[in-house]
Design a protein around this motif. Structure first.
Motif, PDB file in Angstrom:
ATOM      1  N   GLY A 384       0.801  -1.206   0.000  1.00 29.10           N
ATOM      2  CA  GLY A 384       0.000   0.000   0.000  1.00 29.10           C
ATOM      3  C   GLY A 384       0.837   1.260   0.000  1.00 29.10           C
ATOM      4  N   HIS A 385       0.161   2.392  -0.212  1.00 30.30           N
ATOM      5  CA  HIS A 385       0.835   3.688  -0.261  1.00 30.30           C
ATOM      6  C   HIS A 385      -0.211   4.788  -0.227  1.00 30.30           C
ATOM      7  N   PHE A 386       0.238   6.009   0.097  1.00 29.55           N
ATOM      8  CA  PHE A 386      -0.642   7.166   0.022  1.00 29.55           C
ATOM      9  C   PHE A 386      -1.020   7.421  -1.438  1.00 29.55           C
ATOM     10  N   LEU A 387      -2.175   8.038  -1.630  1.00 24.88           N
ATOM     11  CA  LEU A 387      -2.703   8.287  -2.973  1.00 24.88           C
ATOM     12  C   LEU A 387      -3.293   9.685  -3.024  1.00 24.88           C
ATOM     13  N   GLY A 388      -3.097  10.381  -4.142  1.00 23.98           N
ATOM     14  CA  GLY A 388      -3.670  11.712  -4.283  1.00 23.98           C
ATOM     15  C   GLY A 388      -3.280  12.342  -5.597  1.00 23.98           C
ATOM     16  N   MET A 411      -7.127  10.614   5.255  1.00 20.35           N
ATOM     17  CA  MET A 411      -6.041  10.049   4.457  1.00 20.35           C
ATOM     18  C   MET A 411      -6.623   9.116   3.399  1.00 20.35           C
ATOM     19  N   THR A 412      -5.996   9.086   2.242  1.00 19.98           N
ATOM     20  CA  THR A 412      -6.407   8.179   1.172  1.00 19.98           C
ATOM     21  C   THR A 412      -5.225   7.291   0.816  1.00 19.98           C
ATOM     22  N   ILE A 413      -5.468   5.991   0.806  1.00 22.27           N
ATOM     23  CA  ILE A 413      -4.399   5.040   0.543  1.00 22.27           C
ATOM     24  C   ILE A 413      -4.868   3.987  -0.452  1.00 22.27           C
ATOM     25  N   ALA A 414      -3.902   3.396  -1.115  1.00 23.85           N
ATOM     26  CA  ALA A 414      -4.159   2.227  -1.954  1.00 23.85           C
ATOM     27  C   ALA A 414      -3.721   0.994  -1.181  1.00 23.85           C
ATOM     28  N   VAL A 437      -1.317 -12.404  -9.310  1.00 25.90           N
ATOM     29  CA  VAL A 437      -2.616 -11.867  -8.888  1.00 25.90           C
ATOM     30  C   VAL A 437      -2.381 -10.674  -7.965  1.00 25.90           C
ATOM     31  N   ARG A 438      -3.045  -9.584  -8.276  1.00 27.24           N
ATOM     32  CA  ARG A 438      -3.044  -8.431  -7.372  1.00 27.24           C
ATOM     33  C   ARG A 438      -4.460  -7.892  -7.311  1.00 27.24           C
ATOM     34  N   ILE A 439      -4.875  -7.483  -6.116  1.00 30.53           N
ATOM     35  CA  ILE A 439      -6.163  -6.823  -5.907  1.00 30.53           C
ATOM     36  C   ILE A 439      -5.859  -5.495  -5.224  1.00 30.53           C
ATOM     37  N   GLU A 440      -6.271  -4.413  -5.843  1.00 31.10           N
ATOM     38  CA  GLU A 440      -5.958  -3.089  -5.294  1.00 31.10           C
ATOM     39  C   GLU A 440      -7.204  -2.221  -5.259  1.00 31.10           C
ATOM     40  N   ASP A 441      -7.482  -1.705  -4.069  1.00 33.36           N
ATOM     41  CA  ASP A 441      -8.596  -0.776  -3.882  1.00 33.36           C
ATOM     42  C   ASP A 441      -8.079   0.552  -3.365  1.00 33.36           C
ATOM     43  N   ASP A 442      -8.797   1.617  -3.688  1.00 34.27           N
ATOM     44  CA  ASP A 442      -8.502   2.951  -3.171  1.00 34.27           C
ATOM     45  C   ASP A 442      -9.413   3.218  -1.982  1.00 34.27           C
ATOM     46  N   VAL A 443      -8.811   3.620  -0.873  1.00 33.47           N
ATOM     47  CA  VAL A 443      -9.508   3.635   0.415  1.00 33.47           C
ATOM     48  C   VAL A 443      -9.383   5.011   1.069  1.00 33.47           C
ATOM     49  N   LEU A 444     -10.501   5.523   1.554  1.00 39.58           N
ATOM     50  CA  LEU A 444     -10.537   6.743   2.352  1.00 39.58           C
ATOM     51  C   LEU A 444     -10.692   6.365   3.812  1.00 39.58           C
TER      52      LEU A 444
END
Length: 484
Positions: A384-388, A411-414, A437-444
């Motif tokens: 994961g990481h910060f997103l913006g 904060m918004t993260i992946a 396989v990777r599953i990635e969601d954007d999360v607030l």
């Protein structure tokens, strides 16, 4: 007998044609140079400058938008402003510099802007970078000032803004050569660090932009799934990459980063951006892509899709373990939790699962020890990481405010766990080799927990199978639709 070769025509000789020059100065009507900003961008930028002013009282501040990098000779890559500059101004002008001078009660801000070469000037036709005959009408000082609510001055008046040594100047060095020359030894790392800290927590406007970016990205994923038959028929990964790029350009500035369009044996390659392979209907496609809006906020979503509409037994085995890790990681994201908690949770699930498959040479407990990390062979990246504004946002934040810090509301993260079994990895069973396989969601992060911004895109395997089939089965589909 030698023939005389004709002289090579030199287009610059037009500059010497007085008739051409005089004729070109006349007969031009008004042009539309208005600035088109995303709704709320100027007001949000004004608040961002206020926050920076509070964080750095009494300091002179300079932040540059930068320049398009040269591709070759007189051809440039596309321009995209520096993220900190965009956060503070909402401006997309190339070569612009924001200067904030300390005054009583805060700072006053001015924007120094490169002016377009208008009809009547020699550069109108003689300068392919600035001349409007080449580049089209461009906003000038008045247009930028009206749109941004900032006083604007010509870029060639920038030097006096840095006269004297007090107060000290903080500048985003290494972005603009002119700024570097005017402010030698600028404390750029301190300024970048402060800005990264401020950008960690998003305001309501920023969250709204991220929602729009995610929604557009999900539509782009639907576009890609609909093109699976064409990709299998010969279009390959390139066809799918172009499909998503079209959506990104239609709904925003473009892609937020180099898209990963990895089919079959390319799926385990973490940064597969060549996207030049074939697409087999029995394989999975690991699609990691995001639309960047005109505000420059970007989504970052990944799904591993069954190209033929159904996972094989081996693909489903890997997918199920990654999904279990993903759900566990999401449950660890909440305000006040250690930032590292969701990463550690996902790693624990993956290590246990790999051990159950007989892949790890040691117990899960041993593998998870800092000195060992055997399981990381199959997931060398963090989860994961910060997103913006940047896909890996706030990278200049101090460790105690990022990886070693705690999560806060806003904060918004992946979140993106995965497993990557390369086709030549002899430590895994043959049936698993070549599966990624990777599953990635954007999360607030919210006050009460989390909101998954990308929740409209399924993650359950059976739902994804049905979703892929449904995308391919839509007849007469409107490619410009913004609704599923």
């Amino acid at each position: 007998m030698n023939e005389t070769r004709p002289a090579r025509r030199d287009p610059t000789r037009l500059r010497e044609a007085t008739g051409f020059r005089e004729f070109l100065r006349q007969g031009w009507g008004p042009a539309d140079r208005a600035v088109s900003l995303p709704a709320g961008a100027a007001k949000a930028a004004e608040e961002h400058r206020r926050r920076l002013s509070e964080a750095l009282p009494g300091r002179r501040i300079a932040v540059a938008s930068g320049w398009a990098p040269v591709r070759e000779n007189d051809t440039d890559y596309g321009f995209r402003p520096d993220s900190d500059f965009a956060w503070l101004t909402g401006c997309a002008a190339e070569g612009a510099v924001l200067v904030m001078r300390p005054v009583s009660g805060g700072h006053e801000a001015e924007l120094f802007v490169r002016q377009p070469a208008l009809a009547g000037e020699d550069d109108f036709f003689g300068n392919a970078r600035d001349g409007e005959l080449w580049t089209g009408p461009a906003p000038g000082l008045r247009e930028w000032s009206d749109a941004l609510g900032l006083p604007c001055r010509p870029l060639d008046e920038l030097a006096p803004a840095f006269r004297g040594t007090l107060p000290a100047v903080l500048a985003t060095a290494r972005v603009d050569p002119l700024l570097d020359a005017l402010v030698p030894g600028a404390a750029w790392s301190e300024l970048r660090g402060v800005l990264a800290e401020l950008r960690r927590v998003k305001d309501d406007w920023e969250v709204g932009e991220l929602r729009r970016a995610v929604d557009a990205t999900i539509r782009g994923f639907g576009d890609v799934a609909a093109e699976f038959p064409a990709a299998v028929a010969g279009g390959g990964e390139r066809w799918l990459e172009g499909t998503f790029d079209r959506r990104a350009r239609y709904e925003g500035n473009g892609v937020g980063y180099a898209s990963i369009v990895a089919a079959g044996e390319h799926a385990p390659v973490l940064h597969w951006t060549r996207n030049n392979g074939r697409v087999d209907e029995n394989a999975v496609l690991l699609l990691d892509a995001g639309v960047e809006l005109d505000s420059f906020y970007t989504a970052d979503v990944t799904r591993t899709l069954p190209i033929g509409g159904a996972y094989s037994e081996a693909q489903r085995q890997v997918y199920d373990l990654v999904l279990t890790a993903h759900r566990a990681a999401l449950e660890s994201v909440r305000p006040g939790a250690n930032y590292s908690a969701f990463h550690e949770t996902a790693m624990r699930v993956l290590a246990n699962g790999l051990h159950d498959w007989g892949v790890l040479p040691v117990s899960p407990e041993e593998a998870l020890e800092v000195k060992n990390q055997h399981h990381r062979r199959y997931i060398v990246c963090n989860v994961g990481h910060f997103l913006g504004l940047d896909v890996h946002d706030c990278a200049h934040a101090a460790p105690h405010l990022y990886h070693d810090g705690t999560l806060e509301a806003g904060m918004t993260i992946a979140v993106e766990p995965g497993l990557y079994f390369h086709p030549n990895d002899l430590t895994v069973p043959p049936e698993l080799r070549g599966i990624g396989v990777r599953i990635e969601d954007d999360v607030l992060v919210t006050k009460g927990g989390i909101e998954v911004l990308s929740a409209a895109l399924p993650i359950e395997p059976r739902e994804l199978e049905s979703w892929v089939v449904a995308r391919q089965g839509v007849s007469g589909r409107n490619p410009f639709s913004r609704a599923e």
